[in-house]
Design an enzyme around this catalytic site. Structure first.
Site, PDB file in Angstrom:
ATOM      1  CE  LYS A 112      -4.121  -2.116   0.709  1.00 17.58           C
ATOM      2  NZ  LYS A 112      -3.714  -3.505   0.426  1.00 17.58           N
TER       3      LYS A 112
HETATM    4  C1  PLP Z   1      -4.088  -4.593  -0.254  1.00 20.69           C
HETATM    5  C2  PLP Z   1      -3.272  -5.828  -0.310  1.00 20.69           C
HETATM    6  C3  PLP Z   1      -3.487  -6.825  -1.296  1.00 20.69           C
HETATM    7  C4  PLP Z   1      -4.593  -6.727  -2.328  1.00 20.69           C
HETATM    8  O1  PLP Z   1      -4.364  -5.733  -3.279  1.00 20.69           O
HETATM    9  P1  PLP Z   1      -5.548  -5.190  -4.212  1.00 20.69           P
HETATM   10  O2  PLP Z   1      -4.999  -4.039  -4.924  1.00 20.69           O
HETATM   11  O3  PLP Z   1      -6.646  -4.809  -3.243  1.00 20.69           O
HETATM   12  O4  PLP Z   1      -5.961  -6.317  -5.089  1.00 20.69           O
HETATM   13  C5  PLP Z   1      -2.650  -7.935  -1.298  1.00 20.69           C
HETATM   14  N1  PLP Z   1      -1.687  -8.089  -0.365  1.00 20.69           N
HETATM   15  C6  PLP Z   1      -1.465  -7.174   0.594  1.00 20.69           C
HETATM   16  C7  PLP Z   1      -0.397  -7.421   1.609  1.00 20.69           C
HETATM   17  C8  PLP Z   1      -2.239  -6.021   0.663  1.00 20.69           C
HETATM   18  O5  PLP Z   1      -1.998  -5.109   1.621  1.00 20.69           O
END
Ligand code: PLP
Length: 495
Positions: A112
């Site tokens: 993120k």
């Molecule tokens: C948010 C997240 C995901 C999923 O990503 P998307 O963009 O929502 O598909 C996968 N792994 C981790 C560790 C995340 O924080």
């Protein structure tokens, strides 16, 4: 470049306007009117560049209303200094049979950060560019990870405040410490009595309360959100697909033009959709492989064309993928059909009945780009153990889901093109499940003892953001009920 809504109102915006607005007026998502195209020379030209310079080359194609100086400033503040603990920002680790794109070297140890470090800079610049005088107040309801990543990205950004609500007792001890110790003059963190849904529906009610919003606006505050439907969160993610390709070129693993595959652990479909944009721009990607956990609504969709959220919801060891509505699919469907009336119908069916069916022709188009499968918790844990035994590498649980699915893909299709596994979290972030997967008993142990234990196994050191929590001071102790949230927002807007 202009941005338009997936649902067909005639609204047209510059990138800056779309990033401030978040959602279009008709409830649709903003998409670029056309997808910029790149050449093989452009891609070759990225190879010798730093991550920041690669970002500049990609972002300028989409954010055409930002000046070069503005973009460079945003990129520097997001990825410069010592914010990321790897000089490459998003390093590619080449193992024997796969390459791992590590997206978790930022301040909160998860992917993120790639978007939530840049989004606040793009927003702040957008406010200046458009002459907006009001302050933005970003509201976030979080089940843990997004809250901290948003706090870290937005703290001390001019003209913007951020307020995060999390379920009291509903996040891990580390997650609680991460949020409750957040510094910055423009941040507020509140525990909400209840579960994540209570916090989330509280925030939704506030966004939907027109009288309250008008009152806030009159007093100089505009509410906004930082969730993954904002174009400013999606566009930074396109960069690392190009960056991974450029790294493979740079180390001689591929020739320019060779097609490669990416496997992406998927929840809200934001990360993998950025890969789709990269492919549509001309990056030689053969397949984007969508990896899910037991909440496998996307696997079913990409295998049958039938999206159905009416199913059991599982809590898994990959909590960031425990999602049944993947909002960003709407953008994909738009780009594959260009038919806004159709999108509106599907989204209406999703809202009314929790399901929609895109039909055979569309399914074939989807399968041109995507392949999908899922892994349950047992398969995920076994994969961590196997990867560690074979490569001495410890993937986090989300990354391990992708790894398991990448192997299934290679086994079933016999496609031996180079495979990049998109790694979305540091193993330290989900240390408890990772250690258990390696056969280590964790029950009743202090979270910092577990971090030390993992560091010994992994033969490296605990990421700074997590290690520093041992000494950090808890600054935010507020607790409220869902009914008090509005008052908390009002009070913080006036602070
Ligand atoms: C948010 C997240 C995901 C999923 O990503 P998307 O963009 O929502 O598909 C996968 N792994 C981790 C560790 C995340 O924080």
């Amino acid at each position: 470049m202009k941005y338009i809504s997936t649902r067909g109102n005639q609204q047209q915006m510059d990138a800056a306007g779309a990033i401030i607005a978040g959602l279009a007026d008709d409830g649709g998502l903003f998409v670029p009117e056309e997808i910029p195209q790149v050449t093989a020379e452009f891609i070759a030209g990225l190879a010798p560049l730093s991550y920041k310079d690669r970002a500049r080359q990609i972002l300028r194609l989409f954010l055409t209303d930002y000046t070069d100086t503005e973009l460079v400033g945003c990129i520097d503040r997001a990825y410069g200094g010592d914010k990321f603990d790897a000089p490459q920002v998003a390093p590619l680790r080449n193992l024997d049979d796969v390459s791992v794109l590590e997206l978790w070297h930022g301040p909160t140890s998860a992917f993120k950060d790639m978007a939530l470090q840049l989004l606040p800079q793009l927003m702040c610049t957008a406010l200046q560019k458009t002459g907006e005088q009001k302050q933005l107040l970003i509201l976030v309801a979080t089940s843990g990870d997004t809250g901290k990543a948003a706090l870290d990205g937005f703290h001390d950004v001019p003209q913007i405040k951020i307020q995060v609500f999390y379920p009291e007792g509903g996040v891990s001890q580390i997650q609680h410490l991460q949020m409750a110790t957040q510094v910055g003059g423009n941040v507020s963190v509140m525990a909400v009595q209840g579960n994540f849904d209570d916090a989330q529906s509280g925030v939704k009610k506030i966004f939907g309360d027109e009288v309250f919003n008008a009152h806030l606006e009159a007093a100089g505050t505009r509410l906004s959100s930082a969730n993954s439907i904002n174009w400013g969160r999606l566009v930074p993610q396109i960069v690392y697909y190009f960056s991974a390709y450029a790294d493979l070129l740079q180390c001689g693993k591929i020739q320019n033009g060779d097609r490669i595959n990416f496997t992406v652990p998927t929840g809200n479909f934001g990360n993998i959709l950025a890969g789709f944009y990269a492919r549509r721009m001309g990056l030689p990607i053969f397949k984007l492989i969508c990896a899910s956990n037991a909440n496998n609504v996307l696997t079913d969709f990409l295998q049958t064309g039938y999206y159905d959220r009416n199913r059991a919801f599982y809590k898994t060891i990959t909590p960031s993928m425990d999602i049944l509505i993947s909002s960003n699919l709407e953008r994909l469907l738009y780009h594959l059909t260009g038919d806004t009336a159709q999108i509106k119908n599907w989204m209406q069916a999703l809202a009314d009945e929790g399901r929609y069916d895109v039909g055979e022709g569309m399914l074939q188009r989807l399968q041109n780009f995507f392949w999908a499968d899922w892994a349950d918790d047992a398969r995920t844990a076994a994969t961590i153990k196997e990867v560690y035994a074979a490569d001495g590498y410890v993937p986090d649980t989300h990354t391990a889901v992708a790894w398991a699915v990448a192997r299934a893909y290679q086994r079933r299709t016999e496609d031996r093109r180079p495979m990049v596994i998109v790694s979305t979290a540091s193993p330290y972030k989900f240390n408890d499940s990772v250690l258990q997967s390696l056969g280590i008993e964790t029950a009743g142990q202090d979270p910092f003892a577990l971090l030390d234990r993992l560091a010994a196994i992994n033969r490296d050191s605990i990421p700074k953001g997590l290690a520093d929590l041992r000494q950090a001071v808890v600054l935010h102790k507020g607790v409220c009920t869902q009914d008090d949230m509005k008052a908390a927002v009002l009070a913080f807007s006036q602070k």
